[in-house]
Scaffold this active site. Structure first.
Site, PDB file in Angstrom:
ATOM      1  N   ASN A   5       0.901  -1.251   0.148  1.00 28.95           N
ATOM      2  CA  ASN A   5       0.403  -0.421  -0.177  1.00 28.95           C
ATOM      3  C   ASN A   5       0.906   1.383  -0.155  1.00 28.95           C
ATOM      4  OD1 ASN A   5      -1.892   2.185   0.948  1.00 28.95           O
ATOM      5  ND2 ASN A   5      -2.398   1.125   2.509  1.00 28.95           N
ATOM      6  N   LYS A  26       0.282   4.045  -0.071  1.00 25.65           N
ATOM      7  CA  LYS A  26      -0.394   5.334  -0.130  1.00 25.65           C
ATOM      8  C   LYS A  26       0.169   6.498  -0.435  1.00 25.65           C
ATOM      9  CE  LYS A  26      -0.500   3.327   4.834  1.00 25.65           C
ATOM     10  NZ  LYS A  26      -0.143   2.984   6.035  1.00 25.65           N
ATOM     11  N   HIS A  34      -9.929   0.694   4.674  1.00 26.56           N
ATOM     12  CA  HIS A  34      -8.960   0.557   4.664  1.00 26.56           C
ATOM     13  C   HIS A  34      -8.605   1.554   6.117  1.00 26.56           C
ATOM     14  CE1 HIS A  34      -4.494   2.184   5.844  1.00 26.56           C
ATOM     15  NE2 HIS A  34      -3.853   1.355   5.913  1.00 26.56           N
ATOM     16  N   GLU A  63      -6.017  -5.834  10.095  1.00 22.46           N
ATOM     17  CA  GLU A  63      -4.576  -4.475  10.424  1.00 22.46           C
ATOM     18  C   GLU A  63      -5.155  -3.489  11.754  1.00 22.46           C
ATOM     19  OE1 GLU A  63      -2.321  -2.974   6.822  1.00 22.46           O
ATOM     20  OE2 GLU A  63      -4.513  -1.608   6.888  1.00 22.46           O
ATOM     21  N   GLY A 110       1.580   1.634  10.805  1.00 23.08           N
ATOM     22  CA  GLY A 110       2.999   2.499  11.421  1.00 23.08           C
ATOM     23  C   GLY A 110       3.205   3.323  12.192  1.00 23.08           C
ATOM     24  N   SER A 154       2.749  -2.335  10.924  1.00 24.27           N
ATOM     25  CA  SER A 154       4.428  -2.703  11.093  1.00 24.27           C
ATOM     26  C   SER A 154       4.947  -3.737  10.458  1.00 24.27           C
ATOM     27  CB  SER A 154       4.710  -1.894  12.099  1.00 24.27           C
ATOM     28  OG  SER A 154       3.836  -0.651  12.457  1.00 24.27           O
TER      29      SER A 154
HETATM   30  P1  PGA Z   1       2.654   0.420   7.366  1.00 24.26           P
HETATM   31  O1  PGA Z   1       1.255   0.396   7.439  1.00 24.26           O
HETATM   32  O2  PGA Z   1       3.167  -1.314   7.452  1.00 24.26           O
HETATM   33  O3  PGA Z   1       3.366   1.664   7.406  1.00 24.26           O
HETATM   34  O4  PGA Z   1       2.518  -0.191   9.425  1.00 24.26           O
HETATM   35  C1  PGA Z   1       0.501  -0.524   6.815  1.00 24.26           C
HETATM   36  C2  PGA Z   1      -0.880  -0.416   6.198  1.00 24.26           C
HETATM   37  O5  PGA Z   1      -1.208   1.060   6.583  1.00 24.26           O
HETATM   38  O6  PGA Z   1      -1.770  -1.244   5.298  1.00 24.26           O
END
Ligand code: PGA
Length: 253
Positions: free
Chosen positions: A7, A9, A97, A169, A175, A214
Site C-alpha cells: 500500500n 499510500k 483501510h 490490520e 505505522g 508495521s
Molecule cells: P504500515 O502500514 O506497514 O506502514 O504500518 C500498513 C497499512 O497502512 O496498510
C-alpha cells in the site's frame, strides 16, 4: 499461494521518484523466481497505468488501488470508479483501510457497498478490519471483528466471500512500529475463520486472510508465517523496493 500487498499510500510525488521505484523493484526482482508468492502494488491512482505497463508481463505481479467510489458512474466530482480501474487492468482494491475509516469517516455500510461494486466488476477487494488501541484496551477485539465482518459482508454470497482477501490490520499497529505477537495474530485469524464458518462458509471456501500493520523484514516470520497468515499488507516498508521484495522472498521459503 501467499500475497504480499504494497500500500504505497500518498507517496511517489514525481515521475522521477516513480521511475526510481520501478528501477529498485526491477533490480530486486532480477534473478528471483517466485512460485508461492504474488505481489500486489497499490499505487496512487495517477501512477496506475505506468505500473501496469511496467509489470504487465510479470507473472507474479498484480496491480490494485487504495480506494474506490461505491457507484460505477455519474455525477461524483473527483471520484474514481471500479469499472475505470478494471478497464485499465487493475485486479485488487483495498477497501475500508483504517486511514479511510478514520480520516474519511467510512462506515461499515459504505465498506459493504464498495466491496460489492468491486466484486461486481470482477476484481478482488482487500477488506481491512481491525481494532483501535482503545478497543484493544477494553478487550473488545472480538466484538469489533465480528461487527466489521458481519456488516461489511452483509448480503454478499458465500461464493463471493470466498474470493475476497481479508486483511487483519490492528489500527494501533499501522505505522507505529508496534505489532501484536504471532500468537495474538493467530488468535484473530482463527476468530475470522470461525466467524466466516458461522456465516455458512465451508473450510475449503474460506478466503485468503493476511496481516497488516508495521510489517518489516525483522517481524515478517512472526507476523505471517508463525501466525498462519497467507500474506501481508505492507505500508511503510513497501516504499523500500529491496525490503519489500525480500519480504516476499522470506514467505516463498
Ligand atoms: P504500515 O502500514 O506497514 O506502514 O504500518 C500498513 C497499512 O497502512 O496498510
Amino acid at each position: 499461494m501467499k500475497l504480499v500487498v504494497g500500500n504505497l499510500k500518498m507517496n511517489l510525488l514525481t515521475k522521477v521518484e516513480r521511475d526510481n521505484y520501478f528501477k529498485g523493484i526491477e533490480n530486486s526482482l532480477m534473478g528471483r523466481n517466485f512460485k508461492e508468492v504474488n505481489f500486489v502494488f497499490c499505487p496512487p491512482f495517477v501512477h496506475l497505468e505506468a505500473f501496469i505497463r511496467k509489470f504487465e508481463k510479470r507473472e507474479n505481479v498484480f496491480l490494485g488501488v487504495q480506494n474506490i467510489h461505491e457507484e460505477e458512474k455519474g455525477r461524483f466530482t473527483g471520484e474514481i470508479s471500479a469499472p475505470m480501474i478494471k478497464n485499465l487492468g487493475g485486479k485488487y482494491v483495498i477497501v475500508g483501510h483504517s486511514d479511510r475509516r478514520r480520516i474519511f469517516n467510512e462506515s461499515d455500510e459504505l465498506v459493504n457497498k464498495k466491496i460489492k461494486v468491486v466484486l461486481d466488476n470482477d476484481m478482488i477487494p482487500i477488506m481491512c478490519i481491525g481494532e483501535t488501541q482503545e478497543e484493544r484496551d477494553d478487550q473488545e477485539i472480538k466484538k469489533v471483528i465480528l461487527h466489521q465482518l458481519s456488516e461489511g459482508l452483509r448480503d454478499i454470497t458465500k461464493a463471493k466471500i470466498s474470493k475476497i482477501v481479508i486483511a487483519y490490520e490492528p489500527v494501533w499497529a499501522i505505522g507505529s512500529g508496534l505489532t501484536p505477537t504471532g500468537d495474538e495474530i493467530m488468535e484473530v485469524r482463527i476468530l475470522i475463520q470461525k466467524t466466516l464458518i458461522n456465516m455458512g462458509l465451508k473450510l475449503e471456501e474460506l478466503p485468503i486472510i493476511i496481516y497488516g500493520g508495521s510489517v518489516n523484514l525483522r517481524n515478517i516470520r512472526e507476523n505471517c508465517s508463525e501466525s498462519g497468515m497467507q500474506g501481508v499488507l505492507v505500508g511503510g516498508e513497501s516504499l523500500h523496493p529491496m525490503d519489500f521484495i525480500k519480504i516476499g522472498e522470506i514467505l516463498e521459503k
